[in-house]
Design a protein around this motif. Structure first.
Motif, short mmCIF file in Angstrom:
data_model
loop_
_atom_site.label_atom_id
_atom_site.label_comp_id
_atom_site.label_asym_id
_atom_site.label_seq_id
_atom_site.Cartn_x
_atom_site.Cartn_y
_atom_site.Cartn_z
N THR A 194 3.40 2.28 6.85
CA THR A 194 2.99 2.58 5.32
C THR A 194 4.18 2.73 4.61
OG1 THR A 194 1.04 3.86 6.22
CG2 THR A 194 1.74 4.18 3.86
N SER A 195 4.13 2.11 3.47
CA SER A 195 5.12 2.26 2.61
C SER A 195 5.17 3.64 1.92
CB SER A 195 5.13 1.28 1.32
OG SER A 195 6.11 1.36 0.26
N LYS A 196 6.06 4.34 2.25
CA LYS A 196 6.17 6.03 1.75
C LYS A 196 6.31 6.10 0.20
CE LYS A 196 5.22 7.77 5.58
NZ LYS A 196 3.99 8.65 5.70
N ALA A 197 6.82 5.28 -0.45
CA ALA A 197 7.08 4.98 -1.92
C ALA A 197 5.58 4.90 -2.62
CB ALA A 197 7.90 4.13 -2.23
N ALA A 198 4.96 3.82 -2.17
CA ALA A 198 3.64 3.65 -2.62
C ALA A 198 2.55 4.79 -2.26
CB ALA A 198 3.36 2.03 -2.05
N ALA A 199 2.77 5.23 -1.08
CA ALA A 199 1.77 6.33 -0.69
C ALA A 199 1.75 7.51 -1.52
CB ALA A 199 2.04 6.71 0.78
N LYS A 200 3.02 7.74 -2.14
CA LYS A 200 3.37 8.92 -3.02
C LYS A 200 2.83 8.74 -4.39
CE LYS A 200 7.45 10.24 -0.48
NZ LYS A 200 8.69 10.16 -0.29
N ARG A 201 2.56 7.29 -4.75
CA ARG A 201 2.19 7.00 -6.14
C ARG A 201 0.69 6.60 -6.31
NH1 ARG A 201 7.42 5.74 -5.30
NH2 ARG A 201 8.63 5.97 -7.37
N PHE A 202 0.14 6.58 -5.17
CA PHE A 202 -1.46 5.98 -5.19
C PHE A 202 -2.16 6.63 -4.36
CE2 PHE A 202 1.25 2.00 -5.87
CZ PHE A 202 0.89 1.82 -7.14
N LYS A 203 -3.69 6.87 -4.82
CA LYS A 203 -4.53 7.60 -4.34
C LYS A 203 -5.80 6.39 -4.19
CE LYS A 203 -2.64 11.50 -3.62
NZ LYS A 203 -1.33 11.07 -3.01
N VAL A 204 -6.74 6.69 -2.88
CA VAL A 204 -7.91 5.73 -2.53
C VAL A 204 -8.94 6.31 -3.20
CG1 VAL A 204 -8.98 4.34 -1.10
CG2 VAL A 204 -6.51 4.35 -1.05
N THR A 205 -9.75 6.07 -4.07
CA THR A 205 -10.96 6.66 -4.48
C THR A 205 -12.11 6.40 -3.17
OG1 THR A 205 -11.93 4.62 -5.68
CG2 THR A 205 -10.67 6.29 -6.88
N GLY A 206 -13.05 7.15 -3.47
CA GLY A 206 -14.21 7.13 -2.59
C GLY A 206 -14.70 5.52 -2.57
N THR A 207 -14.88 4.77 -3.43
CA THR A 207 -15.19 3.26 -3.21
C THR A 207 -14.09 2.47 -2.97
OG1 THR A 207 -14.56 3.11 -5.61
CG2 THR A 207 -16.82 3.80 -5.15
N GLY A 208 -12.88 3.01 -2.49
CA GLY A 208 -11.83 1.99 -2.13
C GLY A 208 -10.94 1.31 -2.94
N LYS A 209 -11.12 1.78 -4.47
CA LYS A 209 -10.14 1.37 -5.40
C LYS A 209 -8.93 2.29 -5.51
CE LYS A 209 -13.76 -0.39 -8.36
NZ LYS A 209 -14.25 -0.15 -9.68
N LEU A 210 -7.69 1.64 -5.91
CA LEU A 210 -6.55 2.55 -6.04
C LEU A 210 -6.61 3.06 -7.24
CD1 LEU A 210 -4.23 0.07 -4.07
CD2 LEU A 210 -4.85 2.34 -3.40
N LYS A 211 -6.02 4.42 -7.48
CA LYS A 211 -6.00 5.37 -8.45
C LYS A 211 -4.56 5.42 -8.78
CE LYS A 211 -7.37 9.45 -8.98
NZ LYS A 211 -8.10 10.95 -8.76
N ARG A 212 -3.82 5.34 -10.07
CA ARG A 212 -2.36 5.66 -10.40
C ARG A 212 -2.50 6.36 -11.63
NH1 ARG A 212 -0.85 2.63 -14.49
NH2 ARG A 212 -2.15 0.87 -15.28
N MET A 213 -1.21 6.87 -11.90
CA MET A 213 -1.01 7.38 -13.17
C MET A 213 -0.08 6.47 -14.21
SD MET A 213 -2.33 10.49 -12.99
CE MET A 213 -1.48 11.31 -14.23
N LYS A 214 -0.35 6.69 -15.17
CA LYS A 214 0.33 5.69 -16.23
C LYS A 214 1.67 6.12 -16.30
CE LYS A 214 -3.97 5.61 -18.92
NZ LYS A 214 -4.47 5.77 -20.03
#
Length: 65
Positions: free
Chosen positions: A6-26
């Motif tokens: 797993t890319s740790k840099a990406a793992a800290k920046r993104f969360k997966v929603t219940g439907t499988g989409k990726l959530k990010r901050m602006k």
């Protein structure tokens, strides 16, 4: 087949929603905030969904999220 890393840099920046989409901050909420309006800063607080065009590549570097 070996485990995927797993890319740790990406793992800290993104969360997966219940439907499988990726959530990010602006971006744009760290510094130089005095010239930005209150409305702009308020809208930057909210999370948003990742664009579908990037989602396929992100799922590759986040195999277990």
């Amino acid at each position: 087949m070996p485990k995927l890393k797993t890319s740790k840099a990406a793992a800290k920046r993104f969360k997966v929603t219940g439907t499988g989409k990726l959530k990010r901050m602006k971006a744009g909420k760290q510094h130089i905030l005095t010239k930005k309006s209150q409305k702009t800063k308020r809208n930057l607080r909210k999370a948003t969904m990742m664009d579908p065009s990037n989602e396929k590549n992100m799922k590759k570097i986040l195999p277990y999220l």
